[in-house]
Write a protein that holds these residues in place. Structure first.
Motif, PDB file in Angstrom:
ATOM      1  N   GLY A 159       0.798  -1.222   0.000  1.00  0.00           N
ATOM      2  CA  GLY A 159       0.000   0.000   0.000  1.00  0.00           C
ATOM      3  C   GLY A 159       0.828   1.269   0.000  1.00  0.00           C
ATOM      4  N   VAL A 160       2.073   1.182   0.476  1.00  0.00           N
ATOM      5  CA  VAL A 160       2.931   2.379   0.527  1.00  0.00           C
ATOM      6  C   VAL A 160       3.286   2.827  -0.891  1.00  0.00           C
ATOM      7  CG1 VAL A 160       5.127   3.319   1.323  1.00  0.00           C
ATOM      8  CG2 VAL A 160       3.863   1.701   2.760  1.00  0.00           C
ATOM      9  N   GLY A 161       3.808   1.898  -1.668  1.00  0.00           N
ATOM     10  CA  GLY A 161       4.157   2.216  -3.051  1.00  0.00           C
ATOM     11  C   GLY A 161       2.936   2.502  -3.899  1.00  0.00           C
ATOM     12  N   GLU A 162       1.845   1.817  -3.595  1.00  0.00           N
ATOM     13  CA  GLU A 162       0.619   2.021  -4.365  1.00  0.00           C
ATOM     14  C   GLU A 162       0.070   3.438  -4.179  1.00  0.00           C
ATOM     15  OE1 GLU A 162       1.554  -2.091  -4.373  1.00  0.00           O
ATOM     16  OE2 GLU A 162       1.388  -0.726  -2.675  1.00  0.00           O
ATOM     17  N   LEU A 163       0.248   3.988  -2.979  1.00  0.00           N
ATOM     18  CA  LEU A 163      -0.144   5.379  -2.742  1.00  0.00           C
ATOM     19  C   LEU A 163       0.726   6.313  -3.596  1.00  0.00           C
ATOM     20  CD1 LEU A 163      -1.662   7.631  -1.312  1.00  0.00           C
ATOM     21  CD2 LEU A 163      -0.122   7.353   0.644  1.00  0.00           C
ATOM     22  N   SER A 164       2.014   6.012  -3.693  1.00  0.00           N
ATOM     23  CA  SER A 164       2.904   6.803  -4.547  1.00  0.00           C
ATOM     24  C   SER A 164       2.502   6.684  -6.016  1.00  0.00           C
ATOM     25  CB  SER A 164       4.354   6.351  -4.372  1.00  0.00           C
ATOM     26  OG  SER A 164       4.803   6.575  -3.045  1.00  0.00           O
ATOM     27  N   ASP A 165       2.061   5.478  -6.416  1.00  0.00           N
ATOM     28  CA  ASP A 165       1.574   5.290  -7.788  1.00  0.00           C
ATOM     29  C   ASP A 165       0.356   6.179  -8.051  1.00  0.00           C
ATOM     30  OD1 ASP A 165       3.492   3.313  -8.059  1.00  0.00           O
ATOM     31  OD2 ASP A 165       2.085   1.650  -7.840  1.00  0.00           O
ATOM     32  N   ALA A 166      -0.557   6.208  -7.079  1.00  0.00           N
ATOM     33  CA  ALA A 166      -1.773   7.016  -7.241  1.00  0.00           C
ATOM     34  C   ALA A 166      -1.425   8.499  -7.350  1.00  0.00           C
ATOM     35  CB  ALA A 166      -2.720   6.783  -6.065  1.00  0.00           C
ATOM     36  N   ALA A 167      -0.441   8.954  -6.562  1.00  0.00           N
ATOM     37  CA  ALA A 167      -0.001  10.343  -6.634  1.00  0.00           C
ATOM     38  C   ALA A 167       0.606  10.645  -8.007  1.00  0.00           C
ATOM     39  CB  ALA A 167       1.014  10.635  -5.528  1.00  0.00           C
ATOM     40  N   ALA A 168       1.377   9.694  -8.539  1.00  0.00           N
ATOM     41  CA  ALA A 168       1.970   9.875  -9.868  1.00  0.00           C
ATOM     42  C   ALA A 168       0.879   9.936 -10.940  1.00  0.00           C
ATOM     43  CB  ALA A 168       2.953   8.733 -10.165  1.00  0.00           C
ATOM     44  N   ALA A 169      -0.156   9.115 -10.769  1.00  0.00           N
ATOM     45  CA  ALA A 169      -1.270   9.118 -11.721  1.00  0.00           C
ATOM     46  C   ALA A 169      -1.996  10.463 -11.690  1.00  0.00           C
ATOM     47  CB  ALA A 169      -2.237   7.982 -11.399  1.00  0.00           C
ATOM     48  N   LEU A 170      -2.189  10.992 -10.490  1.00  0.00           N
ATOM     49  CA  LEU A 170      -2.849  12.291 -10.381  1.00  0.00           C
ATOM     50  C   LEU A 170      -1.967  13.387 -10.973  1.00  0.00           C
ATOM     51  CD1 LEU A 170      -5.290  13.866  -9.485  1.00  0.00           C
ATOM     52  CD2 LEU A 170      -4.337  13.986  -7.176  1.00  0.00           C
ATOM     53  N   ASP A 171      -0.663  13.307 -10.773  1.00  0.00           N
ATOM     54  CA  ASP A 171       0.266  14.266 -11.380  1.00  0.00           C
ATOM     55  C   ASP A 171       0.130  14.240 -12.902  1.00  0.00           C
ATOM     56  OD1 ASP A 171       1.275  14.992  -8.909  1.00  0.00           O
ATOM     57  OD2 ASP A 171       3.059  13.705  -9.063  1.00  0.00           O
ATOM     58  N   PHE A 172       0.100  13.041 -13.469  1.00  0.00           N
ATOM     59  CA  PHE A 172      -0.026  12.871 -14.914  1.00  0.00           C
ATOM     60  C   PHE A 172      -1.340  13.481 -15.416  1.00  0.00           C
ATOM     61  CE2 PHE A 172      -1.927  10.231 -18.289  1.00  0.00           C
ATOM     62  CZ  PHE A 172      -0.989  10.391 -19.308  1.00  0.00           C
ATOM     63  N   LEU A 173      -2.418  13.207 -14.700  1.00  0.00           N
ATOM     64  CA  LEU A 173      -3.731  13.700 -15.095  1.00  0.00           C
ATOM     65  C   LEU A 173      -3.797  15.226 -15.004  1.00  0.00           C
ATOM     66  CD1 LEU A 173      -6.587  12.850 -15.965  1.00  0.00           C
ATOM     67  CD2 LEU A 173      -7.163  12.580 -13.544  1.00  0.00           C
ATOM     68  N   GLN A 174      -3.226  15.778 -13.945  1.00  0.00           N
ATOM     69  CA  GLN A 174      -3.239  17.232 -13.775  1.00  0.00           C
ATOM     70  C   GLN A 174      -2.359  17.933 -14.806  1.00  0.00           C
ATOM     71  OE1 GLN A 174      -2.178  17.287  -9.574  1.00  0.00           O
ATOM     72  NE2 GLN A 174      -4.203  18.080  -9.060  1.00  0.00           N
ATOM     73  N   ALA A 175      -1.233  17.312 -15.153  1.00  0.00           N
ATOM     74  CA  ALA A 175      -0.346  17.911 -16.158  1.00  0.00           C
ATOM     75  C   ALA A 175      -1.029  18.009 -17.510  1.00  0.00           C
ATOM     76  CB  ALA A 175       0.945  17.095 -16.266  1.00  0.00           C
ATOM     77  N   LYS A 176      -1.869  17.034 -17.815  1.00  0.00           N
ATOM     78  CA  LYS A 176      -2.598  17.041 -19.083  1.00  0.00           C
ATOM     79  C   LYS A 176      -3.822  17.954 -19.044  1.00  0.00           C
ATOM     80  CE  LYS A 176      -1.565  12.741 -21.490  1.00  0.00           C
ATOM     81  NZ  LYS A 176      -1.305  13.440 -22.741  1.00  0.00           N
ATOM     82  N   ASN A 177      -4.272  18.285 -17.851  1.00  0.00           N
ATOM     83  CA  ASN A 177      -5.512  19.057 -17.694  1.00  0.00           C
ATOM     84  C   ASN A 177      -5.321  20.183 -16.681  1.00  0.00           C
ATOM     85  OD1 ASN A 177      -7.640  17.178 -19.208  1.00  0.00           O
ATOM     86  ND2 ASN A 177      -6.308  15.859 -17.997  1.00  0.00           N
ATOM     87  N   PRO A 178      -4.453  21.151 -16.994  1.00  0.00           N
ATOM     88  CA  PRO A 178      -4.136  22.198 -16.016  1.00  0.00           C
ATOM     89  C   PRO A 178      -5.309  23.129 -15.702  1.00  0.00           C
ATOM     90  CG  PRO A 178      -3.153  22.702 -18.149  1.00  0.00           C
ATOM     91  CD  PRO A 178      -3.678  21.306 -18.246  1.00  0.00           C
TER      92      PRO A 178
END
Length: 217
Positions: A78-97
């Motif tokens: 779950g620790v790394g998976e939380l980091s994965d989710a944060a990276a996914a949100l970063d990716f989504l936000q970068a595409k949709n500022p």
């Protein structure tokens, strides 16, 4: 729907990205159940939540946690998976500022990860937690819970006892400044099988649309 590969903390992560034409459409990520028990981004609950958000006008991303499908890395408690989710949100936000709103939805293990992400990212304005595993994982980090949201589960869930979800909801109801909506789908199991899926998605749709309307007044 385009397949996407984006960088995660342990290598690439595989996802499905479904953009709207509107540049300021709200955004949502959807998180899948436990990787070690067959959970993937193509889980039926995750898939249906994804399209529910898309049909409500959201640009949506769902993805495989590390070690699932073509996502690199190994399960990390779950620790790394939380980091994965944060990276996914970063990716989504970068595409949709210019996105107006940001939501997170999760099913089972994904609901636990989603609630942790909520604590770390103040821009998340709402959440959907489907069958949160309150019997298996500690949710005491929600002190206080920063956003209002919907917790939804089945009355016949044999994986996560409804009483455990009720206990989680009760603790959150004691907090001020947020509203936790709790819905129990009568007769539904953990995976909202059969007709219960439509009922669950209908409840999510109604809840999110109401929240969006309130935010635009």
């Amino acid at each position: 729907m385009p397949e996407v590969i984006f960088p995660g903390p342990e290598g690439r992560l595989e996802g499905r990205y479904h953009p709207q034409k509107s540049k300021d459409a709200p955004i949502a990520i959807v998180l899948h159940p436990h990787p070690q028990f067959g959970g993937t981004m193509n889980n039926k609950v995750v898939y249906n939540l994804h399209y529910a958000f898309y049909n409500m006008g959201f640009t949506v991303l769902r993805f495989n946690f590390r070690g699932v499908g073509r996502s690199q890395g190994e399960y990390d408690q779950g620790v790394g998976e939380l980091s994965d989710a944060a990276a996914a949100l970063d990716f989504l936000q970068a595409k949709n500022p210019n996105a107006k709103h940001c939501w997170v939805a999760g099913f089972s293990f994904g609901a636990w990860i989603g609630m942790q992400l909520l604590m770390r990212r103040p821009e998340i304005s709402g959440f959907i937690s489907a069958a949160p595993p309150a019997n298996t994982y500690d949710f005491s980090f929600l002190a206080p819970c920063p956003s209002s949201g919907l917790i939804i589960n089945g009355s016949a869930d044999r994986v996560v006892a409804p009483a455990d979800v009720e206990g989680l909801v009760g603790k959150l109801h004691e907090q001020k400044g947020i509203t936790i909506t709790h819905e129990v789908i009568d007769g539904a199991g953990h995976f909202f099988e059969k007709d219960h899926m439509d009922t669950m998605i209908g409840s999510v749709d109604e809840y999110v649309r109401r929240r969006l309307t309130e935010n635009t007044r």
